[in-house]
Design a protein around this motif. Structure first.
Motif, PDB file in Angstrom:
ATOM      1  N   ARG A 148       0.834  -1.206   0.000  1.00 40.98           N
ATOM      2  CA  ARG A 148       0.000   0.000   0.000  1.00 40.98           C
ATOM      3  C   ARG A 148       0.867   1.255   0.000  1.00 40.98           C
ATOM      4  N   PHE A 149       1.942   1.258   0.778  1.00 38.09           N
ATOM      5  CA  PHE A 149       2.840   2.415   0.816  1.00 38.09           C
ATOM      6  C   PHE A 149       3.435   2.659  -0.576  1.00 38.09           C
ATOM      7  N   THR A 150       3.862   1.607  -1.242  1.00 40.38           N
ATOM      8  CA  THR A 150       4.476   1.738  -2.566  1.00 40.38           C
ATOM      9  C   THR A 150       3.482   2.284  -3.581  1.00 40.38           C
ATOM     10  N   LEU A 151       2.229   1.864  -3.466  1.00 37.16           N
ATOM     11  CA  LEU A 151       1.198   2.358  -4.376  1.00 37.16           C
ATOM     12  C   LEU A 151       0.855   3.818  -4.094  1.00 37.16           C
ATOM     13  N   MET A 152       0.908   4.233  -2.846  1.00 34.30           N
ATOM     14  CA  MET A 152       0.571   5.605  -2.474  1.00 34.30           C
ATOM     15  C   MET A 152       1.729   6.574  -2.712  1.00 34.30           C
ATOM     16  N   TYR A 153       2.955   6.096  -2.507  1.00 38.34           N
ATOM     17  CA  TYR A 153       4.126   6.980  -2.586  1.00 38.34           C
ATOM     18  C   TYR A 153       5.195   6.374  -3.498  1.00 38.34           C
ATOM     19  N   PRO A 154       4.881   6.149  -4.752  1.00 40.45           N
ATOM     20  CA  PRO A 154       5.841   5.500  -5.656  1.00 40.45           C
ATOM     21  C   PRO A 154       7.134   6.300  -5.829  1.00 40.45           C
ATOM     22  N   GLU A 155       7.038   7.622  -5.685  1.00 40.86           N
ATOM     23  CA  GLU A 155       8.229   8.460  -5.853  1.00 40.86           C
ATOM     24  C   GLU A 155       9.214   8.284  -4.695  1.00 40.86           C
ATOM     25  N   THR A 156       8.751   7.744  -3.592  1.00 38.27           N
ATOM     26  CA  THR A 156       9.606   7.553  -2.408  1.00 38.27           C
ATOM     27  C   THR A 156      10.296   6.192  -2.419  1.00 38.27           C
ATOM     28  N   VAL A 157       9.667   5.214  -3.051  1.00 37.08           N
ATOM     29  CA  VAL A 157      10.128   3.825  -2.957  1.00 37.08           C
ATOM     30  C   VAL A 157      11.096   3.486  -4.092  1.00 37.08           C
ATOM     31  N   GLU A 158      12.363   3.367  -3.727  1.00 40.09           N
ATOM     32  CA  GLU A 158      13.372   2.956  -4.706  1.00 40.09           C
ATOM     33  C   GLU A 158      13.225   1.476  -5.036  1.00 40.09           C
ATOM     34  N   LYS A 159      13.033   0.668  -3.988  1.00 39.77           N
ATOM     35  CA  LYS A 159      12.851  -0.768  -4.160  1.00 39.77           C
ATOM     36  C   LYS A 159      11.859  -1.272  -3.124  1.00 39.77           C
ATOM     37  N   LEU A 160      11.196  -2.372  -3.471  1.00 40.00           N
ATOM     38  CA  LEU A 160      10.223  -3.005  -2.583  1.00 40.00           C
ATOM     39  C   LEU A 160      10.660  -4.443  -2.322  1.00 40.00           C
ATOM     40  N   VAL A 161      10.613  -4.843  -1.047  1.00 37.36           N
ATOM     41  CA  VAL A 161      10.921  -6.218  -0.675  1.00 37.36           C
ATOM     42  C   VAL A 161       9.752  -6.769   0.128  1.00 37.36           C
ATOM     43  N   LEU A 162       9.252  -7.931  -0.277  1.00 42.33           N
ATOM     44  CA  LEU A 162       8.142  -8.588   0.416  1.00 42.33           C
ATOM     45  C   LEU A 162       8.618  -9.940   0.930  1.00 42.33           C
ATOM     46  N   GLU A 163       8.630 -10.087   2.253  1.00 41.47           N
ATOM     47  CA  GLU A 163       9.035 -11.347   2.881  1.00 41.47           C
ATOM     48  C   GLU A 163       7.799 -12.064   3.405  1.00 41.47           C
ATOM     49  N   ASN A 164       7.462 -13.179   2.771  1.00 37.84           N
ATOM     50  CA  ASN A 164       6.262 -13.930   3.146  1.00 37.84           C
ATOM     51  C   ASN A 164       5.104 -13.004   3.529  1.00 37.84           C
ATOM     52  N   PRO A 165       4.713 -12.129   2.606  1.00 41.09           N
ATOM     53  CA  PRO A 165       3.593 -11.231   2.906  1.00 41.09           C
ATOM     54  C   PRO A 165       2.290 -12.020   2.982  1.00 41.09           C
ATOM     55  N   ILE A 166       1.412 -11.602   3.871  1.00 41.89           N
ATOM     56  CA  ILE A 166       0.067 -12.164   3.819  1.00 41.89           C
ATOM     57  C   ILE A 166      -0.730 -11.361   2.801  1.00 41.89           C
ATOM     58  N   GLY A 167      -1.948 -11.811   2.516  1.00 39.16           N
ATOM     59  CA  GLY A 167      -2.787 -11.095   1.567  1.00 39.16           C
ATOM     60  C   GLY A 167      -2.470 -11.398   0.118  1.00 39.16           C
ATOM     61  N   LEU A 168      -1.811 -12.530  -0.148  1.00 43.19           N
ATOM     62  CA  LEU A 168      -1.544 -12.918  -1.526  1.00 43.19           C
ATOM     63  C   LEU A 168      -2.747 -13.598  -2.161  1.00 43.19           C
ATOM     64  N   GLU A 169      -3.799 -13.780  -1.365  1.00 36.09           N
ATOM     65  CA  GLU A 169      -5.083 -14.293  -1.844  1.00 36.09           C
ATOM     66  C   GLU A 169      -6.171 -13.566  -1.072  1.00 36.09           C
ATOM     67  N   ASP A 170      -7.350 -13.511  -1.618  1.00 35.33           N
ATOM     68  CA  ASP A 170      -8.451 -12.757  -1.009  1.00 35.33           C
ATOM     69  C   ASP A 170      -9.290 -13.697  -0.158  1.00 35.33           C
ATOM     70  N   TRP A 171      -9.009 -13.702   1.141  1.00 39.44           N
ATOM     71  CA  TRP A 171      -9.667 -14.659   2.033  1.00 39.44           C
ATOM     72  C   TRP A 171     -11.158 -14.436   2.146  1.00 39.44           C
TER      73      TRP A 171
END
Length: 330
Positions: A148-171
């Motif tokens: 969500r942060f990356t989508l809201m502030y793309p100009e701030t995020v040089e790189k994104l790292v996701l470590e076993n994020p939840i929400g990869l499916e719509d429960w």
């Protein structure tokens, strides 16, 4: 037979002794020392003044690169200790917030939790520190926030790292909904034994050691606090946020270079125990979800960590940190 009777007689006392080893903590963890100095940022959110705790580690060999570490639902900034040390050694400036409702931060009586609010608070922290560009790393629930942060502030995020994020499916499309009051009553029942049992079964494949123990004790320490009900209420509100605010439909909109670090043994899926058996078997399959997510996010790379569950940075640190540092230096 006499020995068995003695053991049966002593069993309640042995259990009590184990419970006594857990340090009692207040709900702001004021009597728990984090691995680095903790600072506080005052926030005005939803007609109330709140305090957001954070650690900021700027090494002497600062390489001008920054990284923000976002914790998961059942944790706080302290569990990033070994990650912080490794990144600082490489010259990275590391920022580690406790989101509102977590760790040493405020536990409001009433709060409408959204990933957008968390993202805005995190951006205010970066502005306060004068950081214009950074990598964002999110684990578990922190992965949803990092997205969500990356989508809201793309100009701030040089790189994104996701470590076993939840929400990869719509429960919510597969699991019966549980109201906030249900989650609240469930959280009130938390204690050390329940937390250890959950983590051992769901995170560590039935194994246990002193490092795992440390984080279970931290999670359990405040369950005996007189005002633990505030923690339970905030936790219940966050479960509702996680369940009702999916981010996976927007993965296609991420523009930042992205690294997925996935422990492939992970089976995390909130509420899957209430789904029909044929559905339950399909939920939380990170060995497949990692690949699916990598295809959904443009300019992304997948690193799979075999024989590892929900916490690669705790369970398989070298396999987590080595590809992370390589990615950060590219």
């Amino acid at each position: 037979m006499k020995t068995i009777k003695i053991l049966l007689f002593l069993f309640p006392f042995l259990c009590f002794s184990q419970a006594q080893k857990i340090k009692d903590l207040d709900i702001f963890l004021t009597n728990y020392e984090y691995p680095f100095p903790v600072h506080f940022l005052e926030l005005n959110n939803q007609r109330q003044v709140l305090k957001m705790a954070y650690m900021e580690i700027k090494p002497d060999n600062y390489n001008t690169k920054n990284i923000v570490l976002l914790h998961g639902k059942n944790f706080n900034g302290a569990y990033w200790e070994t990650t912080i040390k490794a990144l600082a050694k490489e010259g990275f400036r590391v920022i580690v917030p406790d989101q509102i409702g977590f760790g040493k931060s405020s536990k409001p009586d009433n709060f409408q939790y959204t990933f957008q609010q968390f993202a805005e608070n995190t951006k205010k922290l970066l502005d306060h520190l004068g950081i214009e560009k950074t990598t964002i790393l999110g684990h578990s629930m922190g992965g949803m926030l990092a997205t969500r942060f990356t989508l809201m502030y793309p100009e701030t995020v040089e790189k994104l790292v996701l470590e076993n994020p939840i929400g990869l499916e719509d429960w919510k499309t597969a699991v019966p909904y549980k109201p906030v009051d249900w989650w609240y009553e469930s959280e009130l029942k938390q204690n050390y034994e329940a937390i250890k049992k959950y983590q051992m079964e769901n995170y560590y494949n039935g194994k246990w050691n002193a490092d795992y123990q440390k984080w279970a004790e931290l999670a359990a320490g405040w369950t005996t606090a007189p005002d633990y009900n505030k923690v339970a209420w905030n936790s219940a509100l966050m479960y509702d946020m996680i369940f009702t605010q999916p981010v996976l439909y927007e993965f296609k909109n991420i523009k930042s270079p992205t690294l997925l670090i996935i422990g492939t043994r992970d089976k995390t899926a909130i509420g899957k125990q209430w789904a029909p058996e044929e559905v339950r078997k399909k939920l939380g399959n990170y060995a497949e979800l990692g690949k699916k997510t990598q295809k959904a996010i443009l300019n992304s790379k997948l690193v799979e960590v075999p024989n590892t569950g929900h916490l690669p940075h705790i369970e398989s640190f070298d396999q987590f940190i080595n590809p992370l540092i390589v990615f950060l230096k590219q």
